[in-house]
Scaffold this active site. Structure first.
Site, PDB file in Angstrom:
ATOM      1  N   ASN A   1      10.743 -14.688  30.181  1.00 10.86           N
ATOM      2  CA  ASN A   1      10.189 -15.368  31.358  1.00 10.86           C
ATOM      3  C   ASN A   1       8.671 -15.577  31.281  1.00 10.86           C
ATOM      4  OD1 ASN A   1      12.380 -16.144  32.827  1.00 10.86           O
ATOM      5  ND2 ASN A   1      12.453 -14.313  34.118  1.00 10.86           N
TER       6      ASN A   1
ATOM      7  N   LEU B   1      18.415  -7.284  32.354  1.00 12.45           N
ATOM      8  CA  LEU B   1      18.139  -8.620  31.798  1.00 12.45           C
ATOM      9  C   LEU B   1      16.823  -8.706  31.035  1.00 12.45           C
ATOM     10  CD1 LEU B   1      19.488 -10.761  34.782  1.00 12.45           C
ATOM     11  CD2 LEU B   1      20.539 -10.450  32.540  1.00 12.45           C
ATOM     12  N   HIS B   2      16.030  -7.671  31.017  1.00 18.04           N
ATOM     13  CA  HIS B   2      14.829  -7.616  30.174  1.00 18.04           C
ATOM     14  C   HIS B   2      13.901  -8.811  30.366  1.00 18.04           C
ATOM     15  CE1 HIS B   2      18.381  -5.780  28.142  1.00 18.04           C
ATOM     16  NE2 HIS B   2      17.601  -4.732  28.242  1.00 18.04           N
ATOM     17  N   CYS B   3      13.807  -9.305  31.595  1.00 19.47           N
ATOM     18  CA  CYS B   3      12.930 -10.463  31.925  1.00 19.47           C
ATOM     19  C   CYS B   3      13.272 -11.691  31.089  1.00 19.47           C
ATOM     20  CB  CYS B   3      11.448 -10.140  31.725  1.00 19.47           C
ATOM     21  SG  CYS B   3      10.858  -8.808  32.730  1.00 19.47           S
ATOM     22  N   ALA B   4      14.500 -11.801  30.628  1.00 22.03           N
ATOM     23  CA  ALA B   4      14.840 -12.939  29.768  1.00 22.03           C
ATOM     24  C   ALA B   4      16.234 -13.466  30.116  1.00 22.03           C
ATOM     25  CB  ALA B   4      14.758 -12.532  28.298  1.00 22.03           C
TER      26      ALA B   4
END
Ligand SMILES: Cc1ncc(COP(=O)(O)O)c(C=O)c1O
Length: 382
Positions: free
Chosen positions: A98, A338-341
């Site tokens: 992101n 979601l690991h910012c992705a």
């Protein structure tokens, strides 16, 4: 405790990083480039030495083109928001963090034309798909060097040739590769390299940078932040010269000193040694997880084509439950979700629940991995 969250931030740091940070406050505590006294001059020297080391580390000729930022996100935003005009075309991949996606989506709302090239379910990018998407109207191609979800390494050199062939520039998000893969900006054809200091480079949080290629015309890029630089103070307008154009406000000299110490530590250890260790640990993780019934491991399963990031799920167990049990019952620290992705998880088929991400680092041992595999098996079978 076993720390497997090095893709979020590396820990622990080499002792010399901590020492360099304390040392700079004791010895060079002035505001660099502002005052003319000895502590200010000493602080400016620390910054200059760090710029030189960083330029050398990424094979860039001009230390003035190393811009200090507070991390990769800030560096990416400098390029996207400073360079792009509302009707420009940008090509990116479906594996982005992101840090890339959010500024691009926000620019898209203001007229930017965005082309997101799909990737395969192991996170790989087919270079032919990039070739199809890029044309003479493309202003910029933005891709990550390695995914923070699947670990998959993308072929930067191939993308650079396609971008340059069409007259576009290339921005590489090296948040997951700086310090673990050797990056030669000139050989790879990278125009903008965004990196962060607190992951593979072993520095503290709050420091990172943007390295701008020697040939890039920076008069086309508006600074994201304007203000005091300590230079040309007679002007009410932002100076045009580098690095000052993109570095307003008091710099994070403590972070810069820590980052420089981290880079020097990596150079002393040898990036090939670090890479070999990461490959060994990645193979051990993938093999160990694959033997546990009910687990699914994502990514290429090929350590040559991935950094040390292994994402998995297990049938019948929510990822957050696995992460919690590993932490509370086994003192093993991972990152779940979601690991910012979100784009990357949609690509590999793990949206919206996400994965459990295991990211060993330079201080992780082979024994740690054996312990982790036994613990994961217990958690999954409980
Ligand atoms: C691929 C990728 N890009 C960008 C970032 C953002 O880095 P920073 O937190 O230093 O801004 C991260 C951090 O997790 C990342 O993994």
């Amino acid at each position: 405790m076993i720390y497997l969250d090095n893709a979020a931030t590396s820990w622990p740091k080499p002792p010399r990083v901590l020492k360099a940070m304390v040392d700079v406050l004791e010895r060079a505590g002035g505001n660099p480039g502002r005052s003319g006294h000895r502590l200010s001059i000493e602080a400016a020297r620390v910054m200059y030495d760090a710029r030189e080391d960083i330029a050398r580390f990424f094979n860039s000729d001009d230390p003035a083109r190393v811009i200090f930022t507070n991390g990769a996100t800030h560096a990416i935003n400098i390029v996207l928001k400073g360079l792009l005009k509302p009707s420009d075309r940008v090509v990116t991949s479906a594996m982005e963090h992101n840090a890339v996606m959010r500024p691009l989506r926000s620019l898209e709302d203001r007229g930017l034309i965005l082309d997101v090239v799909p990737c395969t379910s192991d996170g790989s990018l087919d270079i032919n798909d990039i070739a199809k998407a890029v044309d003479s109207t493309t202003r910029l191609v933005v891709i990550n060097h390695a995914s923070n979800v699947a670990g998959t390494i993308l072929s930067i050199g191939g993308v650079a040739s396609i971008a340059h062939g069409a007259g576009a520039l290339l921005l590489v998000d090296a948040a997951q590769t700086a310090g673990v893969l050797s990056i030669d900006m000139k050989a790879c054809g990278i125009d903008f390299l965004a990196f962060t200091g607190h992951k593979g480079l072993q520095g503290p949080p709050g420091i990172g940078g943007l390295v701008i290629g020697d040939h890039v015309d920076t008069s086309q890029i508006e600074p994201l932040v304007q203000g005091g630089t300590g230079s040309q103070s007679e002007l009410e307008e932002q100076p045009e010269h580098l690095p000052d154009k993109f570095e307003s406000g008091t710099p994070n000299i403590v972070g810069i000193a820590g980052l420089r110490a981290g880079i020097n530590w990596i150079m002393d250890r040898g990036i090939e040694t670090i890479r070999a260790q990461e490959k060994e640990l990645t193979v051990a993780l993938i093999d160990g997880l694959s033997d546990i019934i009910g687990t699914k491991v994502y990514g290429t399963h090929d350590p040559e084509r991935a950094v040390a990031i292994v994402s998995f799920t297990a049938t019948g167990k929510h990822v957050s439950e696995i992460g919690l049990r590993l932490d509370e019952d086994h003192c093993i620290l991972t990152r779940v979700g979601l690991h910012c992705a979100p784009a990357a998880h949609k690509t590999i088929g793990t949206f919206p629940e996400g994965t459990v991400r295991l990211a060993p680092g330079v201080f992780t041992t082979r024994d740690d991995i054996s312990t982790v595999i036994v613990a994961i098996e217990k958690v999954i079978q409980s």
